[in-house]
Design a protein around this motif. Structure first.
Motif, PDB file in Angstrom:
ATOM      1  N   LEU A   1     -75.702  22.801  35.130  1.00 13.54           N
ATOM      2  CA  LEU A   1     -74.437  22.995  35.855  1.00 13.54           C
ATOM      3  C   LEU A   1     -74.472  24.275  36.681  1.00 13.54           C
ATOM      4  N   VAL A   2     -74.914  25.365  36.056  1.00 12.94           N
ATOM      5  CA  VAL A   2     -75.002  26.656  36.755  1.00 12.94           C
ATOM      6  C   VAL A   2     -75.998  26.562  37.905  1.00 12.94           C
ATOM      7  N   GLY A   3     -77.112  25.859  37.642  1.00  9.23           N
ATOM      8  CA  GLY A   3     -78.132  25.675  38.691  1.00  9.23           C
ATOM      9  C   GLY A   3     -77.576  24.922  39.893  1.00  9.23           C
ATOM     10  N   ALA A   4     -76.709  23.937  39.617  1.00  5.09           N
ATOM     11  CA  ALA A   4     -76.092  23.179  40.711  1.00  5.09           C
ATOM     12  C   ALA A   4     -75.186  24.075  41.548  1.00  5.09           C
ATOM     13  N   TYR A   5     -74.443  24.949  40.888  1.00  5.02           N
ATOM     14  CA  TYR A   5     -73.575  25.890  41.607  1.00  5.02           C
ATOM     15  C   TYR A   5     -74.412  26.850  42.453  1.00  5.02           C
ATOM     16  N   LEU A   6     -75.500  27.358  41.844  1.00  4.53           N
ATOM     17  CA  LEU A   6     -76.350  28.310  42.569  1.00  4.53           C
ATOM     18  C   LEU A   6     -77.011  27.649  43.776  1.00  4.53           C
ATOM     19  N   ARG A   7     -77.364  26.389  43.613  1.00  5.06           N
ATOM     20  CA  ARG A   7     -77.987  25.667  44.730  1.00  5.06           C
ATOM     21  C   ARG A   7     -77.004  25.537  45.879  1.00  5.06           C
TER      22      ARG A   7
ATOM     23  N   GLY B   1     -76.959  28.492  47.915  1.00  2.00           N
ATOM     24  CA  GLY B   1     -78.176  28.757  48.675  1.00  2.00           C
ATOM     25  C   GLY B   1     -79.333  29.314  47.870  1.00  2.00           C
ATOM     26  N   VAL B   2     -79.211  29.315  46.546  1.00  2.00           N
ATOM     27  CA  VAL B   2     -80.304  29.811  45.703  1.00  2.00           C
ATOM     28  C   VAL B   2     -81.152  28.621  45.269  1.00  2.00           C
ATOM     29  N   GLU B   3     -82.445  28.695  45.540  1.00  2.00           N
ATOM     30  CA  GLU B   3     -83.315  27.574  45.168  1.00  2.00           C
ATOM     31  C   GLU B   3     -83.874  27.808  43.781  1.00  2.00           C
TER      32      GLU B   3
ATOM     33  N   ASP C   1     -82.843  19.131  37.110  1.00  2.00           N
ATOM     34  CA  ASP C   1     -82.270  19.044  38.455  1.00  2.00           C
ATOM     35  C   ASP C   1     -81.246  17.901  38.430  1.00  2.00           C
ATOM     36  N   ASP C   2     -80.005  18.195  38.775  1.00  2.00           N
ATOM     37  CA  ASP C   2     -78.953  17.177  38.691  1.00  2.00           C
ATOM     38  C   ASP C   2     -79.152  16.052  39.715  1.00  2.00           C
ATOM     39  N   ARG C   3     -80.034  16.290  40.683  1.00  4.38           N
ATOM     40  CA  ARG C   3     -80.288  15.236  41.664  1.00  4.38           C
ATOM     41  C   ARG C   3     -81.296  14.210  41.131  1.00  4.38           C
ATOM     42  N   ASP C   4     -82.016  14.586  40.061  1.00  4.22           N
ATOM     43  CA  ASP C   4     -82.981  13.635  39.464  1.00  4.22           C
ATOM     44  C   ASP C   4     -82.234  12.522  38.751  1.00  4.22           C
TER      45      ASP C   4
ATOM     46  N   LYS D   1     -85.900  31.561  35.809  1.00  3.27           N
ATOM     47  CA  LYS D   1     -85.948  33.001  36.143  1.00  3.27           C
ATOM     48  C   LYS D   1     -84.929  33.369  37.224  1.00  3.27           C
ATOM     49  N   GLU D   2     -84.584  32.397  38.083  1.00  2.00           N
ATOM     50  CA  GLU D   2     -83.644  32.670  39.176  1.00  2.00           C
ATOM     51  C   GLU D   2     -82.245  33.009  38.656  1.00  2.00           C
ATOM     52  N   PHE D   3     -81.973  32.701  37.385  1.00  2.58           N
ATOM     53  CA  PHE D   3     -80.643  32.984  36.834  1.00  2.58           C
ATOM     54  C   PHE D   3     -80.462  34.476  36.534  1.00  2.58           C
TER      55      PHE D   3
END
Lengths: 328, 239
Positions: free
Chosen positions: A38-44, A47-49, A58-61, A260-262
């Motif tokens: 969920l957090v990764g989706a928000y970061l994406r 603009g954060v990859e 990946d929520d798109r998978d 690590k991007e978090f």
């Protein structure tokens, strides 16, 4: 907001994102993966990859079938007997708060310091925290003169993935019941806790419990029994036997390793156990970026056990930063 | 960060009293900048807690109150028996009031759940009243007739038709009404089955029609929504 039929609920407040799970959906490991996704989706969206896939999907998978398999059914050998014996345990008395309100006190400490202290005592972090909880409850019981008839039992969930690696994100935990020895001598409690961990934290012990549950699940008569009846009967059985089987719980999620991007965007993880009908005080913890956050949640007004817990940690030489959601 | 001398722990700046012991916090201690930064971002929605709640008092004590009221009525009826079993009607009323009304209110039941539960409880209450009346007038159960002949079938046909309308109006909610429809349909078969099995000497045109209406209705619903029906049977009964 009426979320009575929801298994998962997402809420936010200021810098905080919270996800509530009904335990039938998943356990702590699965919950962390969902939250990270969920957090990764928000970061994406910002603009954060996210390239690192640690504890993250990946929520798109498209979802894979193995993420939803029942690992208990796969693991059960239906041979080992159940070794765990539930007893009626001591229940912490207190004045109930209305509407199952939950007071949470978070204690943040340096995880290296905590690890060193546990190593000094020749135990693991979970064993140390379990002993401190058992001591706090015994001390509270001694101070207020509560009945010593029933034992203090601390429930410790164990992640079975360390015994049986599985890609499943569904529940895959078993419970250890650690009994206190009835004294307020911390060192003797710690020794008892360590012995019980050595006895119960084994494949054979967990297999017995798993076999018992899987056999019940496969029983033809139980299978065809209408769900309405099963709900009523299980509720009554849990109220009578399950809910009284433990005094408190300590659930250690361990080190949370998100992508690590978090690290530049997430400063802290908190893991909080929800309100229980009988269990008045629960403890949980997780570690992130060298900080261990221990959350003590309670549904009673009295903070005796929680206060004793954190002051004991301070007495052991640990520096604790405390915060709470309710100034009562 | 503030420091509690009593507990020997550091406490978030925004708190006035220690959350563990309640001591007043007036000392500030130096802490790491990163720790200060994290602490400044940790906020919670305001939680107000009250330890006593008058609403909970009623909810907790309703069942004992109903039981005591019923017991008192039976005792008074027994002591001052005047040929009427009025306490029987009171008991039926208390039973219906608790399970059909108060339980639905406190459990905040949805309409589909209320339909099924109220139908069942209403049938039991109506039968109860008929039994009490029969015992009062004839001293045995031979007078039990009206409830089985007309009232219970009437209630059940109303519930079945209402559930059908709700399902047709909102097909996506079929699974929620499924249990109520199944329960009402099974109950609708019972009056006629009792008449046949026990060979009761009752007027049975209504119960007979309800029997076949219920079977036909169930068949149509299964055929019209067979996929959802299969899923619900799997979910509810593991079949």
């Amino acid at each position: 907001m009426d979320s009575r039929h929801a298994g998962i609920r997402v809420t936010y407040f200021d810098y905080r994102i919270s996800v509530d799970f009904f335990h039938a959906v998943t356990d702590g490991s699965g919950g962390i993966v969902f939250l990270n996704t969920l957090v990764g989706a928000y970061l994406r969206l910002k603009g954060v990859e996210i390239k690192d896939k640690e504890n993250y999907l990946d929520d798109r998978d498209k979802p894979r079938r193995e993420e939803a398999i029942d690992s208990f059914m796969q693991m059960a050998d239906l041979k080992s007997p159940k070794l765990a014996k539930d007893v009626v345990s001591f229940q912490i008395p207190g004045q109930r708060l209305n509407n199952f309100s939950l007071i949470v006190i978070n204690g943040s400490l340096d995880s290296q310091q905590l690890y060193n202290k546990a190593k000094e005592k020749n135990v693991t972090i979970t064993q140390l925290l379990t002993a401190v909880i058992a001591w706090a409850i015994e001390e509270d019981r001694r101070f207020f003169g509560y009945s010593k008839k029933r034992p203090v039992v601390v429930s410790v969930p164990a992640n079975l993935r360390k015994f049986y690696p599985t890609p499943s994100l569904r529940n895959f935990v078993s419970i250890m019941s650690i009994h206190s020895n009835g004294t307020t001598d911390f060192d003797s409690i710690l020794k008892t806790v360590k012995e019980q961990f050595a006895r119960q934290n084994t494949m054979e012990y967990f297999m017995g419990t798993i076999n018992f549950n899987v056999k019940s699940q496969r029983n033809f008569l139980i299978k065809i029994c209408p769900l309405v009846l099963k709900n009523i009967i299980l509720k009554i059985a849990f109220e009578k036997y399950g809910a009284k089987a433990r005094t408190s719980t300590i659930s250690n999620l361990g080190i949370v390793t998100p992508p690590k991007e978090f690290n530049d965007h997430v400063c802290r993880y908190e893991f909080i156990l929800g309100p229980q009908k009988r269990e008045m005080v629960s403890f949980s913890c997780c570690t992130y970026l060298n900080k261990t956050v221990i959350s003590a949640s309670r549904t009673i007004k009295e903070s005796g056990v929680v206060r004793l817990f954190f002051t004991k940690l301070a007495q052991l030489g640990l520096s604790v930063d405390v915060d709470t959601n309710c100034d009562i | 960060m503030k420091y509690c001398r009593n507990c020997k722990v550091n406490v978030n700046d925004r708190l006035v009293n220690c959350p563990l012991c309640g001591s007043y916090l007036d000392e500030k201690v130096e802490s790491e900048k990163s720790s200060e930064e994290v602490q400044s971002r940790i906020t919670y929605p305001i939680l107000t807690v009250e330890s006593k709640n008058s609403k909970n008092f009623l909810r907790k004590n309703l069942l004992p109150f109903f039981l005591v009221a019923g017991a008192v009525c039976i005792a008074i009826n027994w002591i001052i028996y005047s040929g009427t079993l009025w306490s029987g009607y009171v008991l039926v009323g208390l039973f219906g009031g608790y399970f059909a009304v108060m339980n639905s209110v406190y459990q905040k039941r949805r309409l589909y759940s209320i339909l099924g539960l109220s139908g069942l409880i209403s049938c039991i209450c109506v039968l109860g009243i008929d039994v009490v009346k029969s015992l009062e007038t004839q001293g045995n159960l031979s007078g039990v007739a009206v409830s089985i002949e007309y009232i219970i079938p009437g209630i059940l046909v109303a519930i079945i038709i209402a559930t059908d309308i709700f399902i047709i109006a909102n097909k996506s909610k079929y699974k929620y009404y499924f249990v109520s429809l199944l329960l009402a349909s099974i109950l609708a078969l019972l009056p006629q089955l009792f008449i046949w099995i026990l060979r009761l000497n009752l007027i049975y045109w209504f119960t007979f029609s309800l029997f076949f209406f219920s079977l036909l209705n169930l068949l149509v619903m299964i055929i019209a929504y067979r996929k959802t029906f299969k899923q619900e049977m799997l979910r509810k009964f593991n079949l």
